[in-house]
Design a protein around this motif. Sequence first.
Motif, PDB file in Angstrom:
ATOM      1  N   GLN A   1       0.830  -1.219   0.000  1.00  0.00           N
ATOM      2  CA  GLN A   1       0.000   0.000   0.000  1.00  0.00           C
ATOM      3  C   GLN A   1       0.863   1.267   0.000  1.00  0.00           C
ATOM      4  O   GLN A   1       0.562   2.240  -0.666  1.00  0.00           O
ATOM      5  N   PHE A   2       1.916   1.246   0.782  1.00  0.00           N
ATOM      6  CA  PHE A   2       2.657   2.493   0.975  1.00  0.00           C
ATOM      7  C   PHE A   2       3.943   2.584   0.158  1.00  0.00           C
ATOM      8  O   PHE A   2       4.521   3.654   0.032  1.00  0.00           O
ATOM      9  N   HIS A   3       4.403   1.446  -0.353  1.00  0.00           N
ATOM     10  CA  HIS A   3       5.629   1.473  -1.149  1.00  0.00           C
ATOM     11  C   HIS A   3       5.458   0.827  -2.518  1.00  0.00           C
ATOM     12  O   HIS A   3       6.079   1.257  -3.472  1.00  0.00           O
ATOM     13  N   GLY A   4       4.666  -0.235  -2.611  1.00  0.00           N
ATOM     14  CA  GLY A   4       4.485  -0.908  -3.901  1.00  0.00           C
ATOM     15  C   GLY A   4       4.718  -2.405  -3.774  1.00  0.00           C
ATOM     16  O   GLY A   4       5.267  -2.880  -2.767  1.00  0.00           O
ATOM     17  N   GLU A   5       4.307  -3.128  -4.823  1.00  0.00           N
ATOM     18  CA  GLU A   5       4.389  -4.598  -4.842  1.00  0.00           C
ATOM     19  C   GLU A   5       5.839  -5.086  -4.737  1.00  0.00           C
ATOM     20  O   GLU A   5       6.157  -5.964  -3.956  1.00  0.00           O
ATOM     21  N   ARG A   6       6.675  -4.487  -5.587  1.00  0.00           N
ATOM     22  CA  ARG A   6       8.054  -4.957  -5.633  1.00  0.00           C
ATOM     23  C   ARG A   6       8.738  -4.788  -4.269  1.00  0.00           C
ATOM     24  O   ARG A   6       9.387  -5.699  -3.764  1.00  0.00           O
ATOM     25  N   GLU A   7       8.541  -3.617  -3.682  1.00  0.00           N
ATOM     26  CA  GLU A   7       9.136  -3.350  -2.369  1.00  0.00           C
ATOM     27  C   GLU A   7       8.596  -4.338  -1.330  1.00  0.00           C
ATOM     28  O   GLU A   7       9.321  -4.759  -0.421  1.00  0.00           O
ATOM     29  N   ALA A   8       7.336  -4.704  -1.462  1.00  0.00           N
ATOM     30  CA  ALA A   8       6.745  -5.653  -0.525  1.00  0.00           C
ATOM     31  C   ALA A   8       7.412  -7.022  -0.672  1.00  0.00           C
ATOM     32  O   ALA A   8       7.727  -7.682   0.329  1.00  0.00           O
ATOM     33  N   ASP A   9       7.644  -7.412  -1.932  1.00  0.00           N
ATOM     34  CA  ASP A   9       8.342  -8.686  -2.152  1.00  0.00           C
ATOM     35  C   ASP A   9       9.726  -8.664  -1.524  1.00  0.00           C
ATOM     36  O   ASP A   9      10.126  -9.597  -0.826  1.00  0.00           O
ATOM     37  N   GLU A  10      10.466  -7.581  -1.784  1.00  0.00           N
ATOM     38  CA  GLU A  10      11.816  -7.477  -1.255  1.00  0.00           C
ATOM     39  C   GLU A  10      11.831  -7.472   0.276  1.00  0.00           C
ATOM     40  O   GLU A  10      12.682  -8.097   0.901  1.00  0.00           O
ATOM     41  N   ALA A  11      10.889  -6.757   0.860  1.00  0.00           N
ATOM     42  CA  ALA A  11      10.842  -6.684   2.320  1.00  0.00           C
ATOM     43  C   ALA A  11      10.569  -8.067   2.898  1.00  0.00           C
ATOM     44  O   ALA A  11      11.150  -8.457   3.917  1.00  0.00           O
TER      45      ALA A  11
END
Lengths: 390, 390
Positions: free
Chosen positions: B271-281
Motif C-alpha cells: 500500500q505504501f511502497h508498492g508490490e516490488r518493495e513488498a516482495d523485497e521486504a
Amino acid sequence: KSGKPLRLKKGFDPSAPDIHLGHVVGLRKLRKLQDLGHQVVLIVGDWTAQIGDPSGRSATRPMLSAEEVMANAETYMAQLFKVVDKEKTEVRWQTEWFGNFTLADVIRLTSRFTVAQILKRDDFAKRYEADQPIAVTELLYPLLQAYDSTVVEADVEFGGTDQRFNNLLGRELQQMVGQRPQQVMLVPILVGTDGVQKMSKSLGNYIGVDEPPDDMYGKAMSISDDHIVNYFELLTDVPEEELGAFRSEMRQGSTNPMDLKKRLSRDLVSQFHGEREADEAQGHFEQVIQRREAPQDMPQLEISFGAPASGPNSDVVAVDGGGEIKVNVVKLVVQAGFAASSGEARRLLQQGAVQVAGRRLTADDVVVPVTPGTTLRVGNRRFIRIVDSG
Amino acid sequence: KSGKPLRLKKGFDPSAPDIHLGHVVGLRKLRKLQDLGHQVVLIVGDWTAQIGDPSGRSATRPMLSAEEVMANAETYMAQLFKVVDKEKTEVRWQTEWFGNFTLADVIRLTSRFTVAQILKRDDFAKRYEADQPIAVTELLYPLLQAYDSTVVEADVEFGGTDQRFNNLLGRELQQMVGQRPQQVMLVPILVGTDGVQKMSKSLGNYIGVDEPPDDMYGKAMSISDDHIVNYFELLTDVPEEELGAFRSEMRQGSTNPMDLKKRLSRDLVSQFHGEREADEAQGHFEQVIQRREAPQDMPQLEISFGAPASGPNSDVVAVDGGGEIKVNVVKLVVQAGFAASSGEARRLLQQGAVQVAGRRLTADDVVVPVTPGTTLRVGNRRFIRIVDSG
C-alpha cells in the motif's frame, strides 16, 4: 529616591465615567505626588471595559462605540482634572496597543499565566466554587491590565483594594519582560453616605463630584457623625492638628456635629464648584432642610390648564368631571425625575415622602387636584413647581 | 441524504507531520467517503500547533517558523495523499483566518464559553485536580479548533476519541453562529505494536507510513497474534467474509499466525511502497530475521583505517598501541542512528542487543577491535557495515 519622577499608573473604565468622592480619596494622593514632581499616566481602558468589570458582576458587555468611549472619557477627565493636575498627566488609550494586538500576542501573553493562578483571584474563586459562570474572556481581564503596566512602564499602580490581584499580576508580568516591578498603592476606602458600605455607584450611597452644589451639600450633610472626621481626613486639606481637635471635641461632645458637617459640606462644594456655590448651597440647606421652607428657585413642570389632555405632560393629568385638574402623583414623581420607575414612586408615596401643596400624601392619594403654582416635594430636598403652560 | 456532498473536516498539527498506521485508520474512512462523492477539508493547524497539543503534555511550544510549517505540511501531505484522494481535498491554512484575528475577535470568541465548561475536558479536569499547571493559552486551543469548523462550515469533523470534547465544542459554536452543527466522527483506535496501548509516536509503538519497506514489514511482523485480524480490518481491503474466516482459523488454531502476519505485512508495504518493495521486504525478513542471516545490502559506516584519528567518524575510533583499530561501541551505535543517546546505546549493550562481527557483546565490551567489513548488528533488524574510507 533616585530623583527620577515616578510613573503613577491610574486606570479608567470608560463604561463608568462618573467620579464620586470614593475615587477622590485616591486622586488626591495622586495630586500630592504630582506636586512632588511625579508623573500620572492615565490609561483609558477602552478594551478592558468591554470585557466586564473585575468584580465580575456582569460577564461581558457590548463593546462601547468609539464615540461613546470618547464622550465618556471627556466626562471623566473633566471631573478628574478638578483634582489631578492635567499638566502632569499623560493620557494613554489602550487602543494604542490593543488595537493591533494579534492572536500571536494573545498567545504569548496567556502562555505566561496558569488558569489556577487567575482563578485564585477572590471573586473568581468564589464564583467558580459556587458554579457561577465565568466567561473565558474574563480571565483575560487581569492579563490585559497587567500588560498595560508593561507598556507604560509603570512604577506605581493605583487602585482600590479590589484591584490588588490585578496589580500584582502587573508586577509579575513586568518582571517577566525585564522591567522593574511596579509598586502597588491601594487607596483607603471611603464609607458611603449610608455609613456602612464602601462608597459605590451601584449601592447608591455615593456623592458624585459632578452633582449640583445643593445635592452635594445635602448628601454630605447626611453622613453619620462617626465618619465626619474620616471624611475631613481623606477629602480635605484640614491639617492634622485640627483633625485631632475635631476628634477630641467629638469625643467630649463639646461641639455640635452639625456645625462640623456644615464645614465639611462647604469645603467639598467649594472644591468642586467654588466658594460662591458653597455659600448658596449652605443657604439653601439652611432654608429648605433646617427651616423646612421651600427653596427660592425650583424646577418647573408645565401643564396646560387650558387644554390639559393635549398640552405638555398630558400623561400625568386626569381631568375631573367638574373641570378640576388633577395629576397622577405616581406618574408626576417619575416625570419630575424623582423616581426611576412607577414602583419606586409608589413606594415613596407609601413611605410618606411625597407632599403636594404642603400636604403629606398617603398611598391612597394617587390622583390629587393641582392649580398653577402647586409644589410637589419628595423627601427633604427635592421640589418641583407646577406651572401653567397657557 | 440531501445528495449534497458533505464537508469532512480533518485537522493537521504541523508540529507532528508524520503519519502512522493509527492515523491511517481514519484516513481510510475519509477516502471511502471521498469515493462516495464527499469533500475533505484539510486544516493545517499552523496556529493551534503553537499552543500545545490537546492532551496537554507540553504547555506551549515556540511558534514554528513559516518555513518549518511549510516543510512539515509538505511532508504530511506527501504521506496523506497515499491514502486520501488529493483531487477531492480542499487544503486550508489557519493563517487565512487567524493571521488577522484581532483582540476583539478573541474577546467575542472567548465570551461564548465559560471556564468551567472548558475545564470539564478530561485532561484539563485531571490536571486541574492534580494542581498541574494549565496555561491560560491552553483554554484557547479548543476554542480555536471550534472556530475552524465555523470558517470551513464543516458537516463532519474527524478525530480520535481524545478529540471528542473539542469536536463537540465546534458543534456548539456552529449553532451559536447559526450553522448546522457538525457531526463528529470518532475514529477507532489502533493498538500499537506493543499490543497494549494506543498507537502513538510518543510511546514508540508505531509504524510510520514513511518508514522504509524493511522496517515497516518487520514492525508489522512484531504485532501480537491477538491483533492480526483487527489490523486487517482497519488497515486493508480484505473483505469481511475473509476476515470471518481468519477469525475462526485463529480460534481453532488451524492457521499459522506467522503466515497471516506475513500477508498483512506484505499488504501494508505494498500500500505504501508498492508490490516490488513488498516482495523485497518479505525476502529480507525471511533471510535476516527468520533465518538469522545478514542482509544483502546494509548501510555502511566509513572509517579511515589508514589515518583513523583524522578520518571520517574518527570520534568512534580508539587506536590501540599495537596499531589495531578499535571502536567505541556506544559511540558507534549512536553514530549509526540505532540509539538516540549514549545512555540508550549503553542499555542496548547491557541487554545483549548489540553484536559485532557476529559476536554478542556484553556491558564490558565497550571498546572492541574491528576490520574493514565488520558488521554491527543491533536487535534483529538493524545492521551496519564498517568500511575503509581509504
